[in-house]
Write a protein that holds these residues in place. Sequence first.
Motif, PDB file in Angstrom:
ATOM      1  N   ALA A  47       0.825  -1.206   0.000  1.00 41.79           N
ATOM      2  CA  ALA A  47       0.000   0.000   0.000  1.00 41.79           C
ATOM      3  C   ALA A  47       0.860   1.256   0.000  1.00 41.79           C
ATOM      4  N   LEU A  48       1.955   1.243   0.748  1.00 40.93           N
ATOM      5  CA  LEU A  48       2.861   2.398   0.753  1.00 40.93           C
ATOM      6  C   LEU A  48       3.496   2.619  -0.612  1.00 40.93           C
ATOM      7  N   VAL A  49       3.900   1.537  -1.261  1.00 42.29           N
ATOM      8  CA  VAL A  49       4.500   1.655  -2.590  1.00 42.29           C
ATOM      9  C   VAL A  49       3.478   2.193  -3.587  1.00 42.29           C
ATOM     10  N   ILE A  50       2.275   1.668  -3.536  1.00 41.51           N
ATOM     11  CA  ILE A  50       1.246   2.083  -4.487  1.00 41.51           C
ATOM     12  C   ILE A  50       0.880   3.549  -4.296  1.00 41.51           C
ATOM     13  N   THR A  51       0.637   3.961  -3.056  1.00 46.17           N
ATOM     14  CA  THR A  51       0.273   5.364  -2.846  1.00 46.17           C
ATOM     15  C   THR A  51       1.440   6.296  -3.158  1.00 46.17           C
ATOM     16  N   GLY A  52       2.664   5.855  -2.862  1.00 46.64           N
ATOM     17  CA  GLY A  52       3.827   6.681  -3.191  1.00 46.64           C
ATOM     18  C   GLY A  52       4.062   6.796  -4.685  1.00 46.64           C
ATOM     19  N   ALA A  53       3.688   5.759  -5.426  1.00 48.50           N
ATOM     20  CA  ALA A  53       3.903   5.765  -6.872  1.00 48.50           C
ATOM     21  C   ALA A  53       2.801   6.487  -7.624  1.00 48.50           C
ATOM     22  N   LEU A  54       1.604   6.515  -7.091  1.00 46.64           N
ATOM     23  CA  LEU A  54       0.476   7.079  -7.834  1.00 46.64           C
ATOM     24  C   LEU A  54       0.084   8.487  -7.417  1.00 46.64           C
ATOM     25  N   PHE A  55       0.414   8.888  -6.196  1.00 51.59           N
ATOM     26  CA  PHE A  55      -0.054  10.178  -5.710  1.00 51.59           C
ATOM     27  C   PHE A  55       1.095  11.060  -5.258  1.00 51.59           C
ATOM     28  N   ALA A  56       0.995  12.344  -5.579  1.00 55.67           N
ATOM     29  CA  ALA A  56       1.968  13.345  -5.134  1.00 55.67           C
ATOM     30  C   ALA A  56       1.224  14.662  -4.937  1.00 55.67           C
ATOM     31  N   ASP A  57       1.476  15.330  -3.852  1.00 52.30           N
ATOM     32  CA  ASP A  57       0.845  16.617  -3.536  1.00 52.30           C
ATOM     33  C   ASP A  57      -0.675  16.539  -3.559  1.00 52.30           C
ATOM     34  N   GLY A  58      -1.221  15.437  -3.077  1.00 48.53           N
ATOM     35  CA  GLY A  58      -2.666  15.303  -2.966  1.00 48.53           C
ATOM     36  C   GLY A  58      -3.391  14.960  -4.243  1.00 48.53           C
ATOM     37  N   GLY A  59      -2.680  14.672  -5.305  1.00 45.80           N
ATOM     38  CA  GLY A  59      -3.326  14.322  -6.567  1.00 45.80           C
ATOM     39  C   GLY A  59      -2.536  13.265  -7.314  1.00 45.80           C
ATOM     40  N   PHE A  60      -3.039  12.911  -8.494  1.00 48.12           N
ATOM     41  CA  PHE A  60      -2.379  11.904  -9.322  1.00 48.12           C
ATOM     42  C   PHE A  60      -1.000  12.402  -9.725  1.00 48.12           C
ATOM     43  N   ALA A  61      -0.002  11.542  -9.629  1.00 49.97           N
ATOM     44  CA  ALA A  61       1.388  11.933  -9.882  1.00 49.97           C
ATOM     45  C   ALA A  61       1.732  11.971 -11.365  1.00 49.97           C
ATOM     46  N   GLY A  62       0.860  11.506 -12.220  1.00 52.54           N
ATOM     47  CA  GLY A  62       1.163  11.417 -13.646  1.00 52.54           C
ATOM     48  C   GLY A  62       1.644  10.016 -13.976  1.00 52.54           C
ATOM     49  N   TRP A  63       1.878   9.758 -15.240  1.00 54.88           N
ATOM     50  CA  TRP A  63       2.233   8.411 -15.689  1.00 54.88           C
ATOM     51  C   TRP A  63       3.719   8.109 -15.595  1.00 54.88           C
ATOM     52  N   ALA A  64       4.565   9.114 -15.529  1.00 53.52           N
ATOM     53  CA  ALA A  64       6.005   8.875 -15.511  1.00 53.52           C
ATOM     54  C   ALA A  64       6.456   8.201 -14.215  1.00 53.52           C
ATOM     55  N   LEU A  65       5.957   8.651 -13.087  1.00 54.25           N
ATOM     56  CA  LEU A  65       6.372   8.087 -11.803  1.00 54.25           C
ATOM     57  C   LEU A  65       5.954   6.623 -11.650  1.00 54.25           C
ATOM     58  N   PRO A  66       4.687   6.263 -11.923  1.00 52.93           N
ATOM     59  CA  PRO A  66       4.339   4.836 -11.848  1.00 52.93           C
ATOM     60  C   PRO A  66       5.134   3.971 -12.832  1.00 52.93           C
ATOM     61  N   ALA A  67       5.453   4.510 -13.996  1.00 54.26           N
ATOM     62  CA  ALA A  67       6.252   3.746 -14.964  1.00 54.26           C
ATOM     63  C   ALA A  67       7.654   3.491 -14.413  1.00 54.26           C
ATOM     64  N   GLY A  68       8.246   4.494 -13.780  1.00 61.25           N
ATOM     65  CA  GLY A  68       9.563   4.317 -13.170  1.00 61.25           C
ATOM     66  C   GLY A  68       9.536   3.304 -12.043  1.00 61.25           C
TER      67      GLY A  68
END
Length: 102
Positions: A47-68
């Motif tokens: 859960a920590l990995v998923i939320t850290g990969a998908l969310f930043a600053d209270g919103g969706f982090a974009g596709w680049a971060l989850p891809a990395g």
Amino acid sequence: MTMTAVLALAAGVFLVRLAGPLMRSRIDVSERTETLMKRGAIVVLAALVITGALFADGGFAGWALPAGVLVGGLLAWRKAPILVVVVAAAATTALLRLGGIA
């Protein structure tokens, strides 16, 4: 935060961590309970990995971060050296952001 609060929190964390080894011989836990606790730890880390990969600053982090994160996870799963995992994940994210995929 004051230094007193920091020291109190540090002492509390230390005592909680110390309680595990000290209480291990006093408490009998069934195999099923032990298995559930191990699985629970894996779920929390996932859960920590998923939320850290998908969310930043209270919103969706974009596709680049989850891809990395995905590239790093795949390399770690294939047992690549940690340096290769970190550099590949960072490079994937950076190149996608450079290409306009945030």
